[in-house]
Each structure stands twice: as structure tokens, then as C-alpha cells.
Design an enzyme around this catalytic site. Structure first.
Site, short mmCIF file in Angstrom:
data_model
loop_
_atom_site.label_atom_id
_atom_site.label_comp_id
_atom_site.label_asym_id
_atom_site.label_seq_id
_atom_site.Cartn_x
_atom_site.Cartn_y
_atom_site.Cartn_z
CB ALA A 4 -0.53 9.63 1.40
CE LYS B 154 -3.17 9.40 13.74
NZ LYS B 154 -2.39 8.84 12.65
N GLY C 160 0.86 -1.18 0.00
CA GLY C 160 0.00 0.00 0.00
C GLY C 160 0.89 1.23 0.00
P1 NAD Z 1 -3.74 6.01 0.64
O1 NAD Z 1 -5.12 5.77 0.14
O2 NAD Z 1 -3.00 7.22 0.17
O3 NAD Z 1 -2.82 4.74 0.31
C1 NAD Z 1 -3.29 3.42 0.36
C2 NAD Z 1 -2.71 2.68 -0.83
O4 NAD Z 1 -3.07 1.31 -0.74
C3 NAD Z 1 -3.23 3.19 -2.19
O5 NAD Z 1 -2.15 3.62 -2.99
C4 NAD Z 1 -3.93 1.96 -2.78
O6 NAD Z 1 -3.79 1.87 -4.19
C5 NAD Z 1 -3.19 0.84 -2.06
N1 NAD Z 1 -3.90 -0.44 -2.11
C6 NAD Z 1 -5.24 -0.68 -2.01
N2 NAD Z 1 -5.49 -2.00 -2.14
C7 NAD Z 1 -4.28 -2.60 -2.31
C8 NAD Z 1 -3.88 -3.96 -2.51
N3 NAD Z 1 -4.77 -4.96 -2.58
N4 NAD Z 1 -2.56 -4.23 -2.65
C9 NAD Z 1 -1.65 -3.23 -2.60
N5 NAD Z 1 -1.98 -1.93 -2.43
C10 NAD Z 1 -3.28 -1.62 -2.29
O7 NAD Z 1 -3.83 5.99 2.23
P2 NAD Z 1 -2.85 6.69 3.28
O8 NAD Z 1 -3.29 8.08 3.53
O9 NAD Z 1 -1.44 6.42 2.90
O10 NAD Z 1 -3.22 5.86 4.61
C11 NAD Z 1 -2.78 4.53 4.82
C12 NAD Z 1 -3.06 4.15 6.27
O11 NAD Z 1 -2.30 5.03 7.14
C13 NAD Z 1 -4.52 4.34 6.69
O12 NAD Z 1 -4.88 3.40 7.66
C14 NAD Z 1 -4.53 5.75 7.31
O13 NAD Z 1 -5.60 5.94 8.22
C15 NAD Z 1 -3.19 5.74 8.01
N6 NAD Z 1 -2.58 7.06 8.25
C16 NAD Z 1 -2.62 8.04 7.29
C17 NAD Z 1 -2.01 9.26 7.56
C18 NAD Z 1 -1.95 10.35 6.52
O14 NAD Z 1 -1.57 11.49 6.87
N7 NAD Z 1 -2.24 10.08 5.26
C19 NAD Z 1 -1.37 9.48 8.79
C20 NAD Z 1 -1.34 8.42 9.72
C21 NAD Z 1 -1.95 7.22 9.44
#
Ligand code: NAD
Length: 308
Positions: free
Chosen positions: A10, A186, A7
Site C-alpha cells: 500500500a 505514532k 516493499g
Molecule cells: P503492505 O503489507 O501493504 O506492504 C508491504 C509489502 O512488503 C507487501 O507488498 C509485501 O509483499 C512486501 N514484502 C514482504 N516481504 C518482502 C521482501 N522480502 N522483499 C520485498 N518485499 C517484501 O504494508 P503497508 O500498509 O504498505 O505498510 C508498510 C509499512 O508502513 C508498515 O510498517 C506500516 O506500519 C507503515 N505504514 C502504513 C500506513 C498505511 O496507511 N498503510 C501508514 C503509515 C505507515
């Protein structure tokens, strides 16, 4: 160390990019073709307080194309995709692969544990922020912290090694036996702000427009913290509310990810945040009416959007 990021949106791209810059062997695994192609063609664009640059010292591919068994797999899909994503890389996981989840919400150990032995799982939370600003382009400003702990105590040494690797990459990381407190606080923060913004369409700052916004957030935080405390977690409502009021004042224009998902017509992480809290509160006999109302409203919005 061979590190695979499962994944690479971001957060996965931010962590993967910084780890690659620090000299680790990093593979980004994702299913977003546009993002993968941009990284393959130009490297990963990182925009952080250290400046803007392209990281080329990493590889990006679909999970089914990966061949190397990683020493460490970091799971950074949205929680609703954890199961499918882990199923897609299961053949890569050796008995020695460590799996770290820093995803938001609850139920992550259970989800990872359906594919990985408990003694290989590290759990934690991070306050690092990240946004995917375009294919192959990630932005993260400000400072954050990572707190991790092993699910089983005998993996303390492995957790210490992972914390060192993350810290050397600039991702300040501590092994914290109280990581559950940070995880639950959180969850309380997200259960309040994410779902309130998702339901109302407000940015974080707009929740301050009338006093009801802060009062609703306070009510949700109190319910989540009471649920945490019933499970023996030493979480603190006042500490969590200080983060909420700080976010309301400082991140006025921010649209939390759950609101962004609703706007884009995607499913949200509501089940692993409000959904898990409500399920655990019911089992403990605790009333969580505000959290439950927001859960129902976000479910309704998702169902309506899915029909559009
Ligand atoms: P995001 O949507 O930007 O990234 C998730 C990625 O997972 C996407 O690129 C998607 O294509 C990929 N994905 C989906 N299905 C998949 C699969 N079967 N195999 C491989 N990849 C797959 O999400 P994010 O913002 O990076 O958040 C990820 C986690 O981190 C979440 O749980 C979020 O709550 C947590 N988080 C986010 C932040 C933030 O600031 N963005 C901060 C702390 C925690």
C-alpha cells in the site's frame, strides 16, 4: 534520482507511484507476484484526491531481478519483514545509497543498521494513509505529512534533498530534528488502537461503544509516552490522545492494519510496536501493564491462528 521502493504494498506503491509521476526513476521491489504482474501488465493504479489513473512510468520486479544500485532505497515492508527484505537487496546497495525507513514502530534503525552504515540511514514517520485495494491498485485519500531526519547529523544535506524530492511529488515532507517525538507519538497511537482492535475485533469507532474502550486507549498512551519521556523524547500524552479521540470519531469503520492482519491469519507488527515499548520500559524500570497485556494477547492470537 534512481529510487527503489523495497516493499511495494500500500505505502510503497503510493510513494513509488507519486515519485514516478513527478519524474523520478522508480523501481518497485516486491515478492507479491499477483501485484507485480498487474503493474507490469497495466501500470500501477492510483486512486487519490487528484483522481484515478494508471502510472506506467515505473518498473516493478522481484528484488533478485534488480540490477541498478539506487541512490535512494525507501523501505516500506511491514517491520517483521525488514531483515529478509534488506538481505535480499544488499548486493544492490552502494556505499552512497541512502536508505529511508518510514515504517511504523520502533527498532527500524537497528534493523536497517544490520545491513547499512548508520551515516546512510534516514528515519522518519508519515501520516499519509494508503490501502492496497487489489493487485496493482492503491487508494489514498486525505492529506498527510512526512517527517524525516538523518541518523547522523552530517547527513542533514542529504535529508534536505530527499525531503525536497518527496515534497515535489506531493508528499509534503519536512526535515524535523524532533522527528523522534512524532515517531513515538505514532507508536503510542498504534500501540493503543491497533492492538485493542486486533484483540477485540472492533473497528476504531466501535472502541467508543463503552467508556472502557477510550479508558484502555488512554492507559496505553500514558504508558508509551512515559516510556518515551524516560528516553528523553519530548512526547506529549494529551497531544497523542487528541489524535486517538479524533480517530475514534472520524474513522469509525476503519479496521487498523493489525486487525486486518489478524483476520487474514498473518503475523502482525505487534513486536515492533507494543513489543519494543515493553522491552524499553522494562529496561527503564517503568511499569506498562496495559501495553504488556495487549502484547501477550496479540501474541496468543497469532500463535492460535498459526496453528489453524
Ligand atoms: P503492505 O503489507 O501493504 O506492504 C508491504 C509489502 O512488503 C507487501 O507488498 C509485501 O509483499 C512486501 N514484502 C514482504 N516481504 C518482502 C521482501 N522480502 N522483499 C520485498 N518485499 C517484501 O504494508 P503497508 O500498509 O504498505 O505498510 C508498510 C509499512 O508502513 C508498515 O510498517 C506500516 O506500519 C507503515 N505504514 C502504513 C500506513 C498505511 O496507511 N498503510 C501508514 C503509515 C505507515
Amino acid at each position: 534520482m534512481n529510487i527503489a521502493i523495497l516493499g511495494a504494498g500500500a505505502m510503497g506503491s503510493l510513494f513509488g507511484g507519486l515519485l514516478a509521476e513527478a519524474g523520478q526513476d522508480v523501481i518497485l521491489l516486491d515478492i507479491n507476484e499477483g501485484h507485480l504482474n498487474a503493474i507490469r501488465n497495466n501500470g500501477l493504479g492510483l486512486c487519490t484526491d487528484s483522481g484515478d489513473r494508471q502510472v506506467t512510468r515505473l518498473t516493478a520486479m522481484r528484488p533478485e531481478q534488480a540490477q541498478v544500485s539506487p541512490d535512494l532505497l525507501i523501505v516500506f515492508t511491514k517491520t517483521l519483514h525488514t531483515e529478509a527484505a534488506l538481505a535480499g537487496v544488499r548486493r544492490l546497495l552502494s556505499p552512497d545509497t541512502l536508505v529511508l525507513t518510514l515504517q511504523n514502530g520502533l527498532g527500524n534503525i537497528e534493523a536497517v543498521g544490520r545491513h547499512v552504515r548508520q551515516d546512510r540511514i534516514l528515519i522518519g514517520m508519515t501520516t499519509w494513509p494508503a490501502d492496497l485495494v487489489g493487485p496493482g491498485q492503491v487508494r489514498s485519500h486525505g492529506q498527510g505529512l512526512v517527517r524525516i531526519m538523518p541518523v547522523e547529523i552530517q547527513q542533514q544535506k542529504a535529508a534536505t534533498q530527499v525531503a525536497k524530492i518527496l515534497s515535489l511529488a506531493g508528499l509534503r515532507c519536512e526535515v524535523d530534528p524532533q522527528a523522534w517525538t512524532a515517531i513515538w507519538e505514532k507508536v503510542a497511537f498504534n500501540a493503543a488502537l491497533n492492538s485493542l482492535c486486533a484483540v477485540t475485533g472492533c473497528t476504531v469507532g466501535q472502541l467508543n461503544a463503552v467508556s472502557d474502550g477510550l479508558a484502555l486507549a488512554r492507559a496505553v498512551v500514558a504508558e508509551v509516552i512515559a516510556t518515551a519521556q524516560s528516553a528523553g523524547i519530548n512526547a506529549d500524552a494529551a497531544h497523542c490522545m487528541a489524535s486517538v479521540t479524533d480517530a475514534l470519531a472520524r474513522h469509525k469503520a476503519h479496521k487498523p492494519s493489525m486487525l486486518q492482519d489478524v483476520i487474514a491469519g498473518r503475523q502482525t507488527e505487534i513486536e515492533s510496536i507494543n513489543g519494543e515499548v515493553v522491552a524499553r520500559a522494562h529496561r527503564a524500570g517503568i511499569a506498562v501493564p496495559h501495553t504488556e497485556m495487549l502484547l501477550g494477547l496479540v501474541r496468543l492470537i497469532q500463535a492460535r491462528k498459526a496453528e489453524d
